[in-house]
Design an enzyme around this catalytic site. Structure first.
Site, PDB file in Angstrom:
ATOM      1  N   ARG A  51      36.397  29.208  42.364  1.00 26.60           N
ATOM      2  CA  ARG A  51      35.447  28.655  41.394  1.00 26.60           C
ATOM      3  C   ARG A  51      35.856  28.870  39.944  1.00 26.60           C
ATOM      4  O   ARG A  51      35.808  27.949  39.136  1.00 26.60           O
ATOM      5  CB  ARG A  51      34.055  29.302  41.568  1.00 26.60           C
ATOM      6  CG  ARG A  51      33.226  28.734  42.646  1.00 26.60           C
ATOM      7  CD  ARG A  51      32.418  29.848  43.279  1.00 26.60           C
ATOM      8  NE  ARG A  51      33.328  30.739  43.971  1.00 26.60           N
ATOM      9  CZ  ARG A  51      33.733  30.530  45.225  1.00 26.60           C
ATOM     10  NH1 ARG A  51      33.235  29.554  45.893  1.00 26.60           N
ATOM     11  NH2 ARG A  51      34.622  31.330  45.792  1.00 26.60           N
ATOM     12  N   THR A  52      36.217  30.092  39.606  1.00 28.87           N
ATOM     13  CA  THR A  52      36.425  30.404  38.189  1.00 28.87           C
ATOM     14  C   THR A  52      37.605  29.605  37.642  1.00 28.87           C
ATOM     15  O   THR A  52      37.501  28.944  36.597  1.00 28.87           O
ATOM     16  CB  THR A  52      36.650  31.916  38.009  1.00 28.87           C
ATOM     17  OG1 THR A  52      35.613  32.609  38.684  1.00 28.87           O
ATOM     18  CG2 THR A  52      36.649  32.301  36.549  1.00 28.87           C
ATOM     19  N   LYS A  80      59.185  40.180  38.948  1.00 27.43           N
ATOM     20  CA  LYS A  80      60.497  40.790  38.644  1.00 27.43           C
ATOM     21  C   LYS A  80      60.335  42.037  37.786  1.00 27.43           C
ATOM     22  O   LYS A  80      61.313  42.623  37.346  1.00 27.43           O
ATOM     23  CB  LYS A  80      61.372  39.795  37.872  1.00 27.43           C
ATOM     24  CG  LYS A  80      61.621  38.481  38.571  1.00 27.43           C
ATOM     25  CD  LYS A  80      62.444  37.581  37.628  1.00 27.43           C
ATOM     26  CE  LYS A  80      62.290  36.129  37.999  1.00 27.43           C
ATOM     27  NZ  LYS A  80      62.735  35.248  36.901  1.00 27.43           N
ATOM     28  N   ARG A 101      42.524  36.391  34.702  1.00 31.65           N
ATOM     29  CA  ARG A 101      41.891  37.294  35.672  1.00 31.65           C
ATOM     30  C   ARG A 101      42.964  38.288  36.089  1.00 31.65           C
ATOM     31  O   ARG A 101      44.107  37.900  36.369  1.00 31.65           O
ATOM     32  CB  ARG A 101      41.390  36.525  36.890  1.00 31.65           C
ATOM     33  CG  ARG A 101      40.969  37.441  38.026  1.00 31.65           C
ATOM     34  CD  ARG A 101      40.299  36.696  39.146  1.00 31.65           C
ATOM     35  NE  ARG A 101      38.965  36.249  38.764  1.00 31.65           N
ATOM     36  CZ  ARG A 101      38.097  35.689  39.606  1.00 31.65           C
ATOM     37  NH1 ARG A 101      38.420  35.502  40.872  1.00 31.65           N
ATOM     38  NH2 ARG A 101      36.909  35.308  39.188  1.00 31.65           N
ATOM     39  N   HIS A 129      32.790  40.397  34.351  1.00 26.60           N
ATOM     40  CA  HIS A 129      33.044  38.972  34.626  1.00 26.60           C
ATOM     41  C   HIS A 129      32.079  38.190  33.729  1.00 26.60           C
ATOM     42  O   HIS A 129      31.116  37.579  34.190  1.00 26.60           O
ATOM     43  CB  HIS A 129      32.794  38.695  36.103  1.00 26.60           C
ATOM     44  CG  HIS A 129      33.363  37.409  36.623  1.00 26.60           C
ATOM     45  ND1 HIS A 129      33.826  36.390  35.805  1.00 26.60           N
ATOM     46  CD2 HIS A 129      33.533  36.959  37.905  1.00 26.60           C
ATOM     47  CE1 HIS A 129      34.256  35.388  36.560  1.00 26.60           C
ATOM     48  NE2 HIS A 129      34.090  35.705  37.839  1.00 26.60           N
TER      49      HIS A 129
HETATM   50  N1   CP Z   1      32.476  33.803  41.411  1.00 22.58           N
HETATM   51  C1   CP Z   1      33.809  33.869  41.354  1.00 22.58           C
HETATM   52  O1   CP Z   1      34.380  34.545  40.485  1.00 22.58           O
HETATM   53  O2   CP Z   1      34.454  33.127  42.298  1.00 22.58           O
HETATM   54  P1   CP Z   1      36.023  33.000  42.436  1.00 22.58           P
HETATM   55  O3   CP Z   1      36.554  34.370  42.806  1.00 22.58           O
HETATM   56  O4   CP Z   1      36.250  31.981  43.513  1.00 22.58           O
HETATM   57  O5   CP Z   1      36.566  32.562  41.107  1.00 22.58           O
END
Ligand code: CP
Length: 315
Positions: A51-52, A80, A101, A129
């Protein structure tokens, strides 16, 4: 450090949060614009995501920008031995904005210290998050008509679940009442419990997701047990199925109750909940697109108020 970066939800004050939510509402009504024409955005995902990453990339596309990046760090020179610092400096040479991320807590904050390119934290370990929180707030606002005076029940992995940590901090502006429902191993970390005490936020801790807890909630926020954060997988096996929400458990719940989940889910929401009108998690994920269009514009200094006026004048 670029001050337009979004690393922690604590970087945002109440006015900024409300302004971003207004922008998200605008982008829901008018998702397509060309305000990122000529801009390039990097999505650097050192951890898996559906999603993110995809909603951020869709947001960039809908705003007329271009995306580079990776979804699997093993295909990059970090495999590497290239450091995070060098990766960020290098990518900063190519792009206007970095969305990242990383599995290490503090990685996004560190990235802001090695570049002037704005950084958006798309999740750092068990820490924060913040963009998920913006779509969670938008979902709560849409379904409840307000963010104020709500009873919010957080269920599951409250120890490692970064989404509940960010949400809890953001709600401090809106007079919430929290219930933390978790087994002993996955209780809300003390720092967040202390945060509630310092902020005067009422909370209760429960081990069971009882009918009484469900029936007095406005929002139930289910979470996945974060297998990837456990050092001991036997412990994960012991706790992974502690809570499963089923449709029958919602029979006497409040009419305005909505079930949220940041997704992905594993076993914590039975599929028979999906058809219940109180299930909101797929709509919640859709809201991520609009919240992230707002966040990208903010990070790049794009005036959404001006964009709104121009759009309405053309309508
Ligand atoms: N909610 C969320 O962060 O989903 P993903 O890990 O799929 O990005």
């Amino acid at each position: 450090m670029n001050t337009n970066s979004l690393v922690s939800i604590a970087d945002l004050g109440k006015e900024q949060i409300l302004r971003l939510l207004e922008s998200a509402r605008f982008f829901e009504e008018h998702p397509n614009h060309k305000v990122l024409d000529g801009k390039v955005v990097a999505t650097l995902f050192f951890e898996p995501s559906t999603r993110t990453r995809l909603s951020f990339e869709t947001a960039v596309n809908r705003l007329g920008g271009r995306v580079i990046g990776f979804s699997d760090a093993s295909t990059t020179s970090s495999s590497k031995g290239e450091t995070l610092k060098d990766t960020i400096i290098m990518v900063s040479n190519y792009v206007d904005l970095i969305i990242m991320r990383h599995y290490l807590e503090g990685a996004a904050r560190y990235a802001t210290e090695v570049t002037d390119t704005p950084i958006i934290n798309a999740g750092d370990g068990a820490n924060q998050h913040p963009t998920q929180t913006m779509l969670d707030l938008y979902s709560i606002l849409k379904t409840q008509g307000t963010l104020e005076n709500l009873t919010i029940t957080l269920v599951g992995d409250l120890k490692y679940g970064r989404t509940v940590h960010s949400l809890l901090m953001a709600m401090k502006y809106f007079k919430p009442r929290f219930r933390f429902v978790a087994c002993d191993e996955l209780r809300m970390p003390r720092e967040y419990v202390e945060f509630c005490r310092e902020q005067g936020i009422p909370f209760e801790e429960h081990k069971e997701l009882t009918r009484e807890v469900i029936d007095s909630s406005d929002i139930i926020y289910m979470t996945r047990v974060q297998r990837e954060r456990f050092a001991d997988l036997d412990e994960y096996e012991r706790v992974k199925d502690f809570y499963t929400l089923r449709a029958s458990m919602l029979e006497t719940s409040r009419p305005n109750l909505r079930i949220l989940h940041p997704l992905p889910r594993v076993n914590e929401i039975n599929q028979d909940v999906d058809d219940n009108p109180k299930a909101y998690y797929f709509d919640q994920a859709r809201n991520g697109l609009f919240a992230r269009e707002a966040i990208i514009c903010d990070a790049l200094g794009i005036d959404v108020e001006k964009l709104k006026k121009e759009t309405l004048a053309q309508a």
